[in-house]
Design a protein around this motif. Structure first.
Motif, PDB file in Angstrom:
ATOM      1  N   GLY A   1       0.803  -1.225   0.000  1.00 59.44           N
ATOM      2  CA  GLY A   1       0.000   0.000   0.000  1.00 59.44           C
ATOM      3  C   GLY A   1       0.825   1.258   0.000  1.00 59.44           C
ATOM      4  O   GLY A   1       0.322   2.339   0.348  1.00 59.44           O
ATOM      5  N   ILE A   2       2.091   1.162  -0.421  1.00 63.02           N
ATOM      6  CA  ILE A   2       2.999   2.309  -0.386  1.00 63.02           C
ATOM      7  C   ILE A   2       3.248   2.800  -1.810  1.00 63.02           C
ATOM      8  O   ILE A   2       3.751   2.050  -2.646  1.00 63.02           O
ATOM      9  CB  ILE A   2       4.328   1.929   0.287  1.00 63.02           C
ATOM     10  N   PRO A   3       2.900   4.036  -2.109  1.00 66.61           N
ATOM     11  CA  PRO A   3       3.095   4.555  -3.469  1.00 66.61           C
ATOM     12  C   PRO A   3       4.542   4.938  -3.733  1.00 66.61           C
ATOM     13  O   PRO A   3       5.278   5.331  -2.818  1.00 66.61           O
ATOM     14  CB  PRO A   3       2.189   5.781  -3.503  1.00 66.61           C
ATOM     15  N   SER A   4       4.939   4.818  -4.977  1.00 64.88           N
ATOM     16  CA  SER A   4       6.252   5.272  -5.416  1.00 64.88           C
ATOM     17  C   SER A   4       6.149   5.613  -6.895  1.00 64.88           C
ATOM     18  O   SER A   4       5.158   5.282  -7.545  1.00 64.88           O
ATOM     19  CB  SER A   4       7.323   4.201  -5.179  1.00 64.88           C
ATOM     20  N   GLU A   5       7.148   6.284  -7.415  1.00 62.60           N
ATOM     21  CA  GLU A   5       7.157   6.633  -8.842  1.00 62.60           C
ATOM     22  C   GLU A   5       8.556   6.429  -9.407  1.00 62.60           C
ATOM     23  O   GLU A   5       9.549   6.442  -8.668  1.00 62.60           O
ATOM     24  CB  GLU A   5       6.737   8.100  -9.056  1.00 62.60           C
TER      25      GLU A   5
ATOM     26  N   LEU B   1      14.113   5.227  -7.850  1.00 59.22           N
ATOM     27  CA  LEU B   1      12.750   5.092  -7.339  1.00 59.22           C
ATOM     28  C   LEU B   1      12.494   6.274  -6.416  1.00 59.22           C
ATOM     29  O   LEU B   1      13.275   6.534  -5.493  1.00 59.22           O
ATOM     30  CB  LEU B   1      12.583   3.780  -6.566  1.00 59.22           C
ATOM     31  N   SER B   2      11.408   6.978  -6.665  1.00 57.60           N
ATOM     32  CA  SER B   2      11.086   8.163  -5.871  1.00 57.60           C
ATOM     33  C   SER B   2      10.050   7.809  -4.816  1.00 57.60           C
ATOM     34  O   SER B   2       9.035   7.162  -5.110  1.00 57.60           O
ATOM     35  CB  SER B   2      10.570   9.282  -6.774  1.00 57.60           C
ATOM     36  N   LEU B   3      10.316   8.253  -3.594  1.00 55.05           N
ATOM     37  CA  LEU B   3       9.447   7.984  -2.455  1.00 55.05           C
ATOM     38  C   LEU B   3       8.651   9.233  -2.088  1.00 55.05           C
ATOM     39  O   LEU B   3       9.069  10.344  -2.396  1.00 55.05           O
ATOM     40  CB  LEU B   3      10.301   7.553  -1.252  1.00 55.05           C
TER      41      LEU B   3
END
Length: 404
Positions: free
Chosen positions: A337-341, A375-377
């Motif tokens: 459930g943790i978003p990243s881009e 990977l961006s947090l």
């Protein structure tokens, strides 16, 4: 649920013989948003609504006082002599290049590791983007690679202050001066970032900013800005954004329609007052990530963006780590459930849109490695300590399972 496509034989098979569809893993409920603009709006709702209402009551939507005041206020904030609002960050780049005299066949040196608008603005004018590789630690244009790329057709250098960190401008400016080249700073992600005590966007001939909603200073839609220290260039930019016109129905040059809306200017004027606090919040979140990642003993798997020297101010439009098994880690985070881009999964020199330039895989190894590893947090100011700790815990869980 995703159901695999059936083969011709399966589509007519009896129901009793049909194979069960494979079930994709179900993600946990979202821990947080990647960027929580609703939380930002909730904190300034009354100010925003009052500003929007004022514009609606005047019914003056094109340029006017709101745009003029915003331009004056942001110029003062950045220490720029001139600030010219326009319709988007992409338009800011295009208009700056036009004002710099970039013409078809000219060459502009830039980075392959950026959003498509960087090189796209050059190509849109039928000029040629010339790519050089990046510095692995900062993701910014490598000045040492620029000189060999300069040809008699080179007219400008476009450094990108990627993710909110200033490019290494001193050697770039020195090269530009030696070869009589314009420097067009792509500061779309870097409002408020500093290079040796000066705000980026005020150091080259032009600074180009984006107010896309996800930026540190985001509008309620599209918007952009160009800064310059040259009054003649500023006047040319004002003409270019307004069909080449100073007086209604009289056109001195050929321009276009690229005006910052008064509604967007009103929103941005409110947000500009909060930008220093939001910048501090992003910097605090970035430092906490570094501390949590260090405590979790993840340094052999995850590389954080380095702390910049004291004379630089990083504003962390993104907090982008480099990590082993990036795609598998991202899927693990998604299931948690943790978003990243991923900014950016394919460097520009390998994009189909730039295939005509003739670049090939392997020419810019640092940019290509970054595309495979970054990977961006989440890093927005309203992100809670609890959520941030959970994000790092989930990263640690992934690498523990890997048994590397």
């Amino acid at each position: 649920m995703t159901v695999p496509a059936q083969s011709p034989s399966e589509s007519h098979a009896p129901a009793a013989q049909a194979k069960p569809a494979s079930l994709a893993p179900i993600a946990a409920p979202p821990l947080c948003d990647f960027l929580d603009l609703k939380a930002q709006f909730a904190a300034i709702r009354e100010e925003i609504m009052a500003a929007v209402t004022k514009v609606m009551e005047t019914q003056l939507f094109i340029l006017g006082d709101e745009v003029r005041l915003f331009e004056e206020e942001i110029a003062h904030t950045l220490g720029a002599k001139h600030a010219i609002g326009c319709a988007s960050g992409t338009d800011a780049l295009i208009l700056a290049l036009i004002a710099a005299g970039i013409a078809p066949g000219d060459e502009v040196i830039t980075t392959p590791f950026s959003f498509v608008a960087t090189a796209g603005s050059i190509a849109w004018l039928h000029a040629k983007p010339v790519f050089v590789d990046i510095i692995p630690d900062t993701f910014d244009l490598d000045p040492e690679k620029i000189a060999p790329a300069i040809t008699p057709k080179t007219r400008a250098i476009m450094p990108v202050h990627l993710f909110g960190l200033s490019a290494d401008l001193d050697p770039i400016l020195a090269l530009a001066k030696t070869h009589n080249l314009a420097v067009v700073e792509d500061a779309a992600q870097a409002i408020g970032a500093q290079h040796k005590g000066r705000y980026v966007g005020t150091i080259g001939e032009f600074g180009c900013f984006s107010f896309f909603p996800s930026k540190n200073l985001g509008a309620a839609g599209d918007g952009g800005l160009i800064t310059t220290e040259d009054p003649a260039l500023a006047e040319r930019l004002r003409l270019l954004r307004m069909h080449g016109s100073k007086t209604k129905y009289h056109h001195d040059i050929l321009g276009t329609n690229s005006r910052l809306d008064a509604l967007q200017a009103a929103v941005l004027r409110v947000k500009l007052r909060h930008l220093p606090a939001w910048t501090h919040g992003r910097q605090a979140r970035a430092q906490r990530y570094r501390e949590l990642i260090a405590v979790s003993d993840l340094s052999k798997f995850v590389k954080c963006p380095p702390v910049p020297p004291p004379q630089y101010q990083h504003v962390y439009n993104q907090f982008s780590i480099r990590c082993q098994h990036r795609d598998a880690l991202r899927e693990h985070l998604r299931l948690a459930g943790i978003p990243s881009e991923i900014y950016y999964p394919l460097p520009l020199h390998l994009q189909p849109a730039f295939a005509n330039l003739g670049y090939r895989a392997g020419q810019f190894p640092h940019a290509e490695a970054a595309s495979a590893e970054v990977l961006s947090l989440p890093v927005f100011p309203e992100l809670s300590d609890v959520h941030q700790a959970r994000i790092v815990d989930a990263i640690a869980e992934f690498y523990t399972k890997q048994k590397i």
